[in-house]
Design a protein around this motif. Sequence first.
Motif, PDB file in Angstrom:
ATOM      1  N   PRO A 183      46.447  32.293  33.122  1.00 32.62           N
ATOM      2  CA  PRO A 183      45.817  31.969  34.402  1.00 32.62           C
ATOM      3  C   PRO A 183      45.634  33.221  35.259  1.00 32.62           C
ATOM      4  O   PRO A 183      46.435  34.162  35.205  1.00 32.62           O
ATOM      5  N   GLY A 184      44.573  33.215  36.052  1.00 31.54           N
ATOM      6  CA  GLY A 184      44.372  34.250  37.055  1.00 31.54           C
ATOM      7  C   GLY A 184      45.046  33.844  38.351  1.00 31.54           C
ATOM      8  O   GLY A 184      46.184  33.362  38.356  1.00 31.54           O
ATOM      9  N   ASP A 199      46.218  36.522  54.846  1.00 30.99           N
ATOM     10  CA  ASP A 199      44.947  37.083  54.378  1.00 30.99           C
ATOM     11  C   ASP A 199      44.887  37.240  52.863  1.00 30.99           C
ATOM     12  O   ASP A 199      43.854  37.642  52.321  1.00 30.99           O
ATOM     13  N   ALA A 200      45.992  36.930  52.183  1.00 31.17           N
ATOM     14  CA  ALA A 200      46.060  37.195  50.743  1.00 31.17           C
ATOM     15  C   ALA A 200      45.032  36.377  49.973  1.00 31.17           C
ATOM     16  O   ALA A 200      44.392  36.886  49.040  1.00 31.17           O
ATOM     17  N   GLU A 201      44.855  35.104  50.337  1.00 30.93           N
ATOM     18  CA  GLU A 201      43.928  34.263  49.578  1.00 30.93           C
ATOM     19  C   GLU A 201      42.510  34.821  49.632  1.00 30.93           C
ATOM     20  O   GLU A 201      41.833  34.921  48.602  1.00 30.93           O
ATOM     21  N   GLU A 207      38.230  39.358  44.737  1.00 37.87           N
ATOM     22  CA  GLU A 207      38.288  40.062  43.450  1.00 37.87           C
ATOM     23  C   GLU A 207      37.701  39.233  42.310  1.00 37.87           C
ATOM     24  O   GLU A 207      37.480  39.752  41.213  1.00 37.87           O
ATOM     25  N   VAL A 208      37.486  37.944  42.558  1.00 37.38           N
ATOM     26  CA  VAL A 208      37.098  37.006  41.511  1.00 37.38           C
ATOM     27  C   VAL A 208      35.589  36.770  41.545  1.00 37.38           C
ATOM     28  O   VAL A 208      35.053  36.378  42.572  1.00 37.38           O
ATOM     29  N   VAL A 240      41.900  32.805  28.724  1.00 38.33           N
ATOM     30  CA  VAL A 240      42.015  33.297  30.099  1.00 38.33           C
ATOM     31  C   VAL A 240      41.287  32.342  31.041  1.00 38.33           C
ATOM     32  O   VAL A 240      40.112  32.039  30.841  1.00 38.33           O
ATOM     33  N   ILE A 241      41.985  31.868  32.069  1.00 32.83           N
ATOM     34  CA  ILE A 241      41.414  30.953  33.056  1.00 32.83           C
ATOM     35  C   ILE A 241      41.491  31.670  34.396  1.00 32.83           C
ATOM     36  O   ILE A 241      42.478  31.547  35.136  1.00 32.83           O
ATOM     37  N   ASP A 242      40.468  32.463  34.723  1.00 31.61           N
ATOM     38  CA  ASP A 242      40.610  33.391  35.854  1.00 31.61           C
ATOM     39  C   ASP A 242      39.363  33.557  36.700  1.00 31.61           C
ATOM     40  O   ASP A 242      39.307  34.441  37.559  1.00 31.61           O
ATOM     41  N   GLY A 243      38.321  32.751  36.475  1.00 31.17           N
ATOM     42  CA  GLY A 243      37.112  32.887  37.278  1.00 31.17           C
ATOM     43  C   GLY A 243      36.385  34.211  37.084  1.00 31.17           C
ATOM     44  O   GLY A 243      35.546  34.593  37.914  1.00 31.17           O
ATOM     45  N   GLY A 244      36.715  34.921  35.992  1.00 35.08           N
ATOM     46  CA  GLY A 244      36.078  36.198  35.716  1.00 35.08           C
ATOM     47  C   GLY A 244      36.862  37.411  36.195  1.00 35.08           C
ATOM     48  O   GLY A 244      36.398  38.551  36.054  1.00 35.08           O
ATOM     49  N   LEU A 245      38.074  37.194  36.735  1.00 35.33           N
ATOM     50  CA  LEU A 245      38.866  38.274  37.322  1.00 35.33           C
ATOM     51  C   LEU A 245      39.080  39.448  36.363  1.00 35.33           C
ATOM     52  O   LEU A 245      38.939  40.615  36.745  1.00 35.33           O
ATOM     53  N   VAL A 246      39.435  39.149  35.114  1.00 30.15           N
ATOM     54  CA  VAL A 246      39.776  40.209  34.170  1.00 30.15           C
ATOM     55  C   VAL A 246      38.554  40.942  33.656  1.00 30.15           C
ATOM     56  O   VAL A 246      38.543  42.178  33.565  1.00 30.15           O
TER      57      VAL A 246
END
Length: 252
Positions: A183-184, A199-201, A207-208, A240-246
């Motif tokens: 997971p991302g 502000d982290a979210e 980044e995604v 990988v389940i990350d919305g394209g992050l990696v």
Amino acid sequence: MKRFTNKTALITGGTSGMGLATARRLLDEGAYVAITGRDQARLDAAATRLGAAPGRVITVRADVASRADLDHLMRRIETWRGHLDVVFANAGTGVFKPSAEITEDDFDHIVDVDFKGVFFTLQTALPLLRDGGALVINASWTLYRGLPIASVYSASKAAVHNLARTLGSELAPRGIRVNSVSPGYIDTEMYRDANPDPDAEARNAAEVPLGALGHADDVAAAVAFLASDDAAYITGQDLVIDGGLVGSVPAA
């Protein structure tokens, strides 16, 4: 779809987040589900939230870092259903700080849960796992990109993905498939505990490429796929389940 009708699944760390979402998904698809956690009150609350018919869910208080707890867990499952078809080794923890600040206690805690716990969960489950069953391990996107405050956490997740590959080979003669999910940024209780900054979210979502955090149900769907016959020719892999992050850079 009822891909898990009358099948028996074990989900460690099943009281919240990705574990609870996966328990709900497998129940909806016909499974009997055992969930574990270290806090009985949280287990009771999770069972209530799942709202399954009597006998469809059992909760077992167990710390995956304890071999004695795991032995007790497997005895409970054997008494309850006699076998397993699916294991989601999901229980995990994290200590997120620079490497220079990691203590020996931090190191031991992370490795005991995230690597030792996964290894012995699978080892103790194997005598109950029917031929043709499926093991899924919760790894992390940090397999693929360095995260400065996650040295030991990331190393433990790399270890369990490698375990998926080696066990995938070892258990292939029994028709047992072994895969991991990575997971991302997933909006769970653990994520929010590790990211208290309001502000982290927004920062992480930026980044995604898909522009948002993922949800626990996104991971549950991936685990259900890998555990089902739809993935009958997939083993030793990481999804990988990350919305394209990696793999991608967000559009400007």
